[in-house]
Every structure is written in C-alpha cells, then in structure tokens.
Write a protein that holds these residues in place. Structure first.
Motif, short mmCIF file in Angstrom:
data_model
loop_
_atom_site.label_atom_id
_atom_site.label_comp_id
_atom_site.label_asym_id
_atom_site.label_seq_id
_atom_site.Cartn_x
_atom_site.Cartn_y
_atom_site.Cartn_z
N UNK A 15 -8.38 0.88 -8.70
CA UNK A 15 -9.78 0.52 -8.94
C UNK A 15 -10.56 0.41 -7.64
N UNK A 16 -9.90 0.03 -6.55
CA UNK A 16 -10.51 -0.02 -5.23
C UNK A 16 -9.90 1.15 -4.45
N UNK A 17 -10.66 2.23 -4.26
CA UNK A 17 -10.09 3.50 -3.81
C UNK A 17 -10.63 3.94 -2.45
N UNK A 18 -9.83 4.81 -1.75
CA UNK A 18 -10.31 5.38 -0.50
C UNK A 18 -10.00 6.85 -0.33
N UNK A 19 -9.60 7.53 -1.33
CA UNK A 19 -9.31 8.97 -1.24
C UNK A 19 -8.68 9.44 -2.53
N UNK A 32 -3.88 17.84 -11.39
CA UNK A 32 -4.24 16.45 -11.70
C UNK A 32 -4.54 15.74 -10.39
N UNK A 33 -5.65 15.01 -10.35
CA UNK A 33 -5.98 14.21 -9.18
C UNK A 33 -6.16 12.76 -9.60
N UNK A 34 -5.74 11.85 -8.73
CA UNK A 34 -5.99 10.42 -8.92
C UNK A 34 -6.51 9.85 -7.61
N UNK A 35 -7.21 8.75 -7.71
CA UNK A 35 -7.73 8.07 -6.53
C UNK A 35 -6.61 7.27 -5.86
N UNK A 70 -6.92 4.59 -12.52
CA UNK A 70 -6.55 5.50 -11.45
C UNK A 70 -7.62 6.56 -11.19
N UNK A 71 -8.64 6.66 -11.99
CA UNK A 71 -9.71 7.64 -11.77
C UNK A 71 -9.20 9.07 -11.83
N UNK A 94 0.83 -1.21 0.00
CA UNK A 94 0.00 0.00 0.00
C UNK A 94 0.87 1.26 0.00
N UNK A 95 1.94 1.24 0.78
CA UNK A 95 2.86 2.39 0.78
C UNK A 95 3.51 2.58 -0.58
#
Length: 109
Positions: free
Chosen positions: A90-94, A80-83, A63-64, A21-22
């Motif tokens: 595809x499985x995002x939290x912010x 530029x923003x990505x999830x 990456x949304x 995750x890091x």
C-alpha cells in the motif's frame, strides 16, 4: 549499560526494517512469477478473460497489480506487475514485473 542499550535500539530497529523490506521484495517477486505463470496457462486455454482472472486470484488488491495478456502467435504471453511495498503493501516506491508464456491450447468440447 542502559546508555549502550538506548544507543543500540535504533540500529537494531533499522536492521529489522531492512530485513523486513528484503522479505517483502522477495515475496513480491514470488507473487508476480506465480501469477504470471497461472495467467499464461489459463489464457492459453481459455483466452484473455481467464488470463486476467487467474492472475488476480493469487494477488490481493493492496499490491497494485497490473496484468497484460497477449495471445498472438503460438505462445500465449502474460505480464504481471505489482508495486514494491515499503514496509507494508500500500506504501509503494516502484514496481516488479513478471513475465511468462505457455503454448497455445484449444479447449476440448
């Protein structure tokens, strides 16, 4: 020894997931920074259409990504923003936001 191994496996897997995750979060920061830089450079020369195209060139759909381009003033700004992915894109939290600017230029004809 088998009992110790069975007891340690979940902890090891949890540690591997945390490290992964890091890595994904670090990679996402790298992606948005590069995409924002490229978008600002392209937008400063060719305008908003080139800005959005340049940002999307380096980031996949999973990456949304969201792109904002602003050409007002002497500095062309791109955001530029990505999830933020959870274990895989595809499985995002912010979201993570990257911003960049480039001096306005006119294309030579």
């Amino acid at each position: 020894m088998a009992v110790e191994f069975v007891g340690m496996v979940p902890l090891i897997l949890l540690l591997v997931a945390a490290v992964w995750e890091c890595v994904l979060i670090g990679y996402a920061f790298s992606l948005v920074g590069n995409a924002a830089d490229e978008a600002a450079r392209a937008g400063a020369v060719k305008g908003d259409g080139a800005c959005k195209a340049a940002a999307g060139k380096y980031i996949g759909d999973a990456w949304g990504m969201g792109v904002g381009c602003d050409g007002g003033g002497d500095v062309y700004k791109a955001t530029v923003t990505v999830q933020i992915p959870v274990l895989f894109p595809g499985l995002d939290f912010g979201e993570i936001k990257g911003e960049a600017g480039a001096a306005m230029e006119k294309e030579a004809k």
